[in-house]
Design an enzyme around this catalytic site. Sequence first.
Site, mmCIF file in Angstrom:
data_model
loop_
_atom_site.group_PDB
_atom_site.id
_atom_site.type_symbol
_atom_site.label_atom_id
_atom_site.label_comp_id
_atom_site.label_asym_id
_atom_site.label_seq_id
_atom_site.Cartn_x
_atom_site.Cartn_y
_atom_site.Cartn_z
ATOM 1 N N GLU A 219 0.820 -1.213 0.000
ATOM 2 C CA GLU A 219 0.000 0.000 0.000
ATOM 3 C C GLU A 219 0.854 1.263 0.000
ATOM 4 O OE1 GLU A 219 -3.071 0.265 -0.474
ATOM 5 O OE2 GLU A 219 -3.920 -1.712 -0.076
ATOM 6 N N ASP B 248 -5.479 -8.729 -8.415
ATOM 7 C CA ASP B 248 -5.966 -7.804 -9.439
ATOM 8 C C ASP B 248 -4.862 -6.979 -10.089
ATOM 9 O OD1 ASP B 248 -5.793 -6.771 -6.815
ATOM 10 O OD2 ASP B 248 -7.071 -5.074 -7.306
ATOM 11 N N GLU C 156 -18.549 -5.106 -1.127
ATOM 12 C CA GLU C 156 -17.233 -5.727 -1.178
ATOM 13 C C GLU C 156 -17.295 -7.162 -1.674
ATOM 14 O OE1 GLU C 156 -13.618 -4.189 0.038
ATOM 15 O OE2 GLU C 156 -15.030 -3.494 -1.494
ATOM 16 N N GLU D 260 -12.721 0.901 -9.313
ATOM 17 C CA GLU D 260 -12.466 -0.027 -10.427
ATOM 18 C C GLU D 260 -13.541 -0.006 -11.502
ATOM 19 O OE1 GLU D 260 -9.630 -0.895 -7.424
ATOM 20 O OE2 GLU D 260 -11.821 -0.758 -7.261
ATOM 21 N N THR E 259 -1.994 1.549 -10.713
ATOM 22 C CA THR E 259 -3.185 0.992 -10.080
ATOM 23 C C THR E 259 -3.798 1.957 -9.080
ATOM 24 O OG1 THR E 259 -4.049 -1.025 -9.052
ATOM 25 C CG2 THR E 259 -2.021 -0.113 -8.119
#
Length: 727
Positions: free
Chosen positions: A76, A211, A304, A324, A415
């Site tokens: 992160e 992902d 989620e 997304e 991303t």
Amino acid sequence: MTYAFPADELRPLSCDGRTRRERGDLDAMLGNYSMTLIDALDSLIIFGRRSAFKVAVNHIIESVSFDKDLYVSTFEVNIRVLGGLLSGHQHATKLLPSYTGGLLVKAADLGERLLRAFDTVTGMPMSRVNLRHGIANGVSTTVTIAEAGSFLLEFGMLSLLTSDERFYAAAKRSLLSFWNRRNGLDLVGTSIDVHTGHFVDPQSTTGPGQDSFFEYLLKTYMLLNDVELLEMFLSAYAAVEQHHTFEGFTYTVDMNKGTMSNTHLSPLACVWASLQVLVGDVPSALRSILYWYGLWKKHDALPEVFDTRSEAPTQARDSPLRPELIEAVFYLSLALPGDPLIFNISRSIASSLDKQSKVECGFAALADVTTKRLDDRMDSFFLSETLVYLYLALAPTEDRDKSLPVPLAAAVFTTEGHLFHMPQEEASKLLIEGTERRNRDLYPARASSMPMLGCQVMTPFERVAVQQRCRTKYLLTPSYQMQLNSETTRRCRPHSVMLHVWTGQTFTEPLMQIEGIASSLGRQVPSMHFMHDAAAIPGTFSPKGNASCAARGPNLARCVEGANTNSLPGFDQTSLPLPHSLSLLRFGLEQSPGHIPAFAGEQNLRLEPLRKIFSTRVLVEANPLFACEDLQLPRGSTAASPWEAYAGRLVVLARGNCLFFQKLIQVQESGAAGAIVVNSETGDRRLQVMTCPNQDRGGGMEIRIPATMVSWEDGQTLLRHLRQGGE
């Protein structure tokens, strides 16, 4: 800035900043270093807040420090903080005259601290790292594939900007470490142990845990031209389309069986639709987005986890304002500009966010999509991604282009929504040259700036995509349906190809053009396009310009009066072909409606040449011509060895005297890029492109180079011109 500065996150219901870790893993990226401000530097530029951007840059340079005795999420912090610093540095370099590189100094310092996490047996990073002390005992050794495979862009850009290859090398090593452990289905598990290299969770998914891994394979290739990543992406893409895809969704499967594990969906899996646009499969991307939008409309939000079997959210009913879906819609809006339904989807999402989540101090996530209960949470990605993609999807083209600090054709989004573009500094040469060296080592038969396919005419990606495209009924918008109706005769048809030969005397037109069908020892192969962009490829080839040539029909050698390279798709008009060179292209590809947005400038064209099987290579005649034994120096050659004479070239040889695959073995061992076989039979004017010979029957598995067979008549013409040129 009003309510939470300089805290890492805003608490929109409390109207203050989040300064303490109190939510477990959700707070693992917090470190009191103004994370949201760093993450949203691109947003300030795109939204026209140039003055605020300058203030933010100065604050980060003067006040932010990463010298903290604190464990953080390696992944992160990389995508949010390091990525924000790098893109912010690029924008500041262009927009702030007084800027002297302070953000890059901060990025290099943070990169060094994150690099310590890669000090493991396998080279994969630990999921947690202490910013001051590095790795310590007691930290979990399990990481997700996304955590291990999503450092390529940020570490690659850091290597470009600092001329320090260590960062990209570490990211690449981590990627290869788990990719080389994939199974025969080209699937990997969701998590892996960084010490043993064993998959901990054998589930394969395009959602949480994997992902961004898929995303970074393609985007890093686009940015850095690392062909190895493209090869990996094509294999991974094919595996997902074959094993994960059902209707418009990609489900979780057992990596060892390739069968569906459950019917749960995460909004993180929407990233697949974005990749479908980027690789040129617009119909599949449209289908995926319409399926996901159907889920969105159930609650005006995506929970989620949603179970498609029960048609309801699971216990994970929260919706943290993820980007997304709208990101995929943004990419689709570039591929289908002006489509009213795409615009209406974007507007509907924006309206729902405004109605449900907007509060006095910001936007609050939904704690439960069924009751609309709000959560005191606004993640940094809401500012760096969700709002940005919403704006870009809804803004008029002129406004969008003016707001961007760099053209979309010269950049890629990470991303986390950071806009990276290829730097022009001399410092970038070090990494690029290193990548090119590895490309040459791994793919000695590829052209200098584009991939070189193996003996298979279609990549695994293309084969699977063809199957999906030819058997699936798509959900289409009305305007898209109208476009598709005009293309129906071109769907799922045989795979046509064309061969072009130039001499060393003229570059204005090919000496020969031969058209035919791609086959595998006579078997026709269907095709689909990989990347096509009308803006990037000037003109398309058509025989209509020369009636006398067109009248001769397909599959014949054709005259070339009036032909020129400007009319040939896939050719770079700025560079002339090599003397005595040949280029074999795949024409007649399925051009579905919609154009593919150009990203990374000229780098984007590196995807388009996948339509080429041979690319453009110098021809050389085999000696002996039948190539049934070791090749010797070609006639008249002054090369020091046969390898030097044949390596990287296309070898012309004759059919007969031995088996076809024996000839290819001899040619392949000489280092050649491919083979042109002259047919021994007269009367058959077809051009045939051979895929891996006899592989269906277990033979020829060692053949890796492509080959084509021309007719006896065309072969004699080719040899005559080749011998006249001496090469």
